[in-house]
Design a protein around this motif. Structure first.
Motif, PDB file in Angstrom:
ATOM      1  N   UNK A 142      13.549 -13.200  15.328  1.00  0.00           N
ATOM      2  CA  UNK A 142      12.629 -13.419  14.235  1.00  0.00           C
ATOM      3  C   UNK A 142      11.305 -13.870  14.813  1.00  0.00           C
ATOM      4  N   UNK A 143      10.226 -13.176  14.445  1.00  0.00           N
ATOM      5  CA  UNK A 143       8.911 -13.480  14.975  1.00  0.00           C
ATOM      6  C   UNK A 143       8.116 -14.411  14.077  1.00  0.00           C
ATOM      7  N   UNK A 144       7.058 -14.909  14.627  1.00  0.00           N
ATOM      8  CA  UNK A 144       6.172 -15.806  13.893  1.00  0.00           C
ATOM      9  C   UNK A 144       5.242 -15.015  12.983  1.00  0.00           C
ATOM     10  N   UNK A 145       4.875 -13.815  13.395  1.00  0.00           N
ATOM     11  CA  UNK A 145       3.953 -12.991  12.619  1.00  0.00           C
ATOM     12  C   UNK A 145       4.734 -12.266  11.528  1.00  0.00           C
ATOM     13  N   UNK A 146       4.289 -12.371  10.272  1.00  0.00           N
ATOM     14  CA  UNK A 146       5.009 -11.684   9.191  1.00  0.00           C
ATOM     15  C   UNK A 146       4.846 -10.170   9.297  1.00  0.00           C
ATOM     16  N   UNK A 147       5.771  -9.465   8.694  1.00  0.00           N
ATOM     17  CA  UNK A 147       5.695  -8.007   8.654  1.00  0.00           C
ATOM     18  C   UNK A 147       5.821  -7.548   7.208  1.00  0.00           C
ATOM     19  N   UNK A 148       5.401  -6.324   6.964  1.00  0.00           N
ATOM     20  CA  UNK A 148       5.515  -5.718   5.641  1.00  0.00           C
ATOM     21  C   UNK A 148       6.306  -4.426   5.775  1.00  0.00           C
ATOM     22  N   UNK A 149       6.810  -3.931   4.674  1.00  0.00           N
ATOM     23  CA  UNK A 149       7.594  -2.693   4.702  1.00  0.00           C
ATOM     24  C   UNK A 149       6.790  -1.487   4.245  1.00  0.00           C
ATOM     25  N   UNK A 150       5.741  -1.736   3.471  1.00  0.00           N
ATOM     26  CA  UNK A 150       4.883  -0.653   2.981  1.00  0.00           C
ATOM     27  C   UNK A 150       3.438  -1.066   3.162  1.00  0.00           C
ATOM     28  N   UNK A 151       2.583  -0.077   3.225  1.00  0.00           N
ATOM     29  CA  UNK A 151       1.149  -0.334   3.392  1.00  0.00           C
ATOM     30  C   UNK A 151       0.442  -0.157   2.050  1.00  0.00           C
ATOM     31  N   UNK A 152      -0.729  -0.733   1.935  1.00  0.00           N
ATOM     32  CA  UNK A 152      -1.532  -0.670   0.714  1.00  0.00           C
ATOM     33  C   UNK A 152      -0.735  -1.164  -0.489  1.00  0.00           C
ATOM     34  N   UNK A 153      -0.126  -2.322  -0.329  1.00  0.00           N
ATOM     35  CA  UNK A 153       0.610  -3.016  -1.401  1.00  0.00           C
ATOM     36  C   UNK A 153       1.734  -2.163  -1.978  1.00  0.00           C
ATOM     37  N   UNK A 154       2.424  -1.426  -1.133  1.00  0.00           N
ATOM     38  CA  UNK A 154       3.581  -0.655  -1.566  1.00  0.00           C
ATOM     39  C   UNK A 154       3.272   0.760  -1.997  1.00  0.00           C
ATOM     40  N   UNK A 155       2.037   1.196  -1.851  1.00  0.00           N
ATOM     41  CA  UNK A 155       1.676   2.543  -2.300  1.00  0.00           C
ATOM     42  C   UNK A 155       2.106   3.640  -1.332  1.00  0.00           C
ATOM     43  N   UNK A 156       2.292   3.303  -0.049  1.00  0.00           N
ATOM     44  CA  UNK A 156       2.679   4.340   0.908  1.00  0.00           C
ATOM     45  C   UNK A 156       3.460   3.715   2.066  1.00  0.00           C
ATOM     46  N   UNK A 157       4.116   4.569   2.833  1.00  0.00           N
ATOM     47  CA  UNK A 157       4.868   4.105   3.998  1.00  0.00           C
ATOM     48  C   UNK A 157       3.913   3.579   5.065  1.00  0.00           C
ATOM     49  N   UNK A 158       4.460   2.823   5.999  1.00  0.00           N
ATOM     50  CA  UNK A 158       3.626   2.231   7.042  1.00  0.00           C
ATOM     51  C   UNK A 158       2.926   3.293   7.893  1.00  0.00           C
ATOM     52  N   UNK A 159       3.644   4.335   8.292  1.00  0.00           N
ATOM     53  CA  UNK A 159       3.014   5.348   9.134  1.00  0.00           C
ATOM     54  C   UNK A 159       1.896   6.072   8.401  1.00  0.00           C
ATOM     55  N   UNK A 160       2.091   6.348   7.113  1.00  0.00           N
ATOM     56  CA  UNK A 160       1.048   7.000   6.325  1.00  0.00           C
ATOM     57  C   UNK A 160      -0.159   6.079   6.157  1.00  0.00           C
ATOM     58  N   UNK A 161       0.107   4.807   5.890  1.00  0.00           N
ATOM     59  CA  UNK A 161      -0.990   3.845   5.757  1.00  0.00           C
ATOM     60  C   UNK A 161      -1.775   3.701   7.042  1.00  0.00           C
ATOM     61  N   UNK A 162      -1.090   3.715   8.186  1.00  0.00           N
ATOM     62  CA  UNK A 162      -1.787   3.624   9.466  1.00  0.00           C
ATOM     63  C   UNK A 162      -2.613   4.876   9.745  1.00  0.00           C
ATOM     64  N   UNK A 163      -2.098   6.024   9.346  1.00  0.00           N
ATOM     65  CA  UNK A 163      -2.880   7.255   9.500  1.00  0.00           C
ATOM     66  C   UNK A 163      -4.140   7.189   8.648  1.00  0.00           C
ATOM     67  N   UNK A 164      -4.014   6.682   7.423  1.00  0.00           N
ATOM     68  CA  UNK A 164      -5.178   6.534   6.543  1.00  0.00           C
ATOM     69  C   UNK A 164      -6.176   5.553   7.138  1.00  0.00           C
ATOM     70  N   UNK A 165      -5.692   4.400   7.619  1.00  0.00           N
ATOM     71  CA  UNK A 165      -6.578   3.420   8.256  1.00  0.00           C
ATOM     72  C   UNK A 165      -7.285   4.018   9.463  1.00  0.00           C
ATOM     73  N   UNK A 166      -6.546   4.750  10.284  1.00  0.00           N
ATOM     74  CA  UNK A 166      -7.140   5.374  11.459  1.00  0.00           C
ATOM     75  C   UNK A 166      -8.162   6.430  11.095  1.00  0.00           C
ATOM     76  N   UNK A 167      -7.867   7.225  10.073  1.00  0.00           N
ATOM     77  CA  UNK A 167      -8.808   8.258   9.641  1.00  0.00           C
ATOM     78  C   UNK A 167     -10.083   7.629   9.087  1.00  0.00           C
TER      79      UNK A 167
END
Length: 180
Positions: free
Chosen positions: A1-26
């Motif tokens: 268990x880490x100190x830094x929190x994690x989330x399961x979805x990006x953009x408040x649950x609107x998309x998966x993490x990989x999709x959200x990261x692609x959007x952020x990168x774009x």
């Protein structure tokens, strides 16, 4: 268990993490390229030394401005911003590739760059608010903007960090950077 929190979805649950990261990168890539283009145009077309003197006197408190070297100071600041935009574009492209290829190593430059940006922004804004005089209403609006940007930056950092943790936990085998 880490100190830094994690989330399961990006953009408040609107998309998966990989999709959200692609959007952020774009979005980061587009912003970086717009910054590179705008600064390049200003550097190329703006040879007005009178404007540099005015800019240097009004915005920069650098001793070199007072010595008649305002144009060199302004050009140096623009080149520095150009390099920052180029690096931001590069780490954003790596974020898109890392999310696309499920490679957590390629997410790391974006995480480091963003962490440095958030920390330097906090330090810069604390220094600004400590030296700024103004009406409390004006300072309240600036503080609200800084806190909103800080919250979003940290949230997006946690989203990319969560994808990295997810990829590392799923048995990333250390493939090559751009392998399929």
């Amino acid at each position: 268990m880490g100190v830094i929190p994690t989330v399961r979805h990006c953009f408040c649950g609107c998309c998966r993490l990989d999709t959200g990261c692609k959007i952020l990168g774009l979005l980061g890539t587009i912003a970086g390229l717009v910054g590179v283009a705008a600064i390049s145009i200003v550097i190329y077309f703006d040879g007005n030394r009178d404007y540099a003197d005015q800019f240097c006197e009004h915005w920069l408190d650098v001793p070199a401005c007072k010595g008649g070297h305002a144009y060199a100071v302004v050009l140096g600041v623009l080149v520095m911003f150009l390099l920052i935009c180029l690096l931001y574009t590069l780490v954003s492209i790596l974020l898109v590739i890392g999310a696309r290829k499920s490679n957590p190593t390629l997410l790391l430059p974006w995480l480091v760059w963003t962490a440095i940006s958030i920390i330097s922004s906090v330090v810069q804004n604390v220094a600004f608010f400590c030296t700024q005089e103004g009406t409390p209403k004006f300072l309240f609006m600036e503080i609200a903007q800084v806190l909103a940007a800080l919250f979003l930056g940290c949230y997006f950092w946690v989203c990319v960090y969560s994808l990295r943790r997810e990829l590392l936990g799923s048995g990333f085998g250390g493939r090559g950077y751009l392998s399929t």
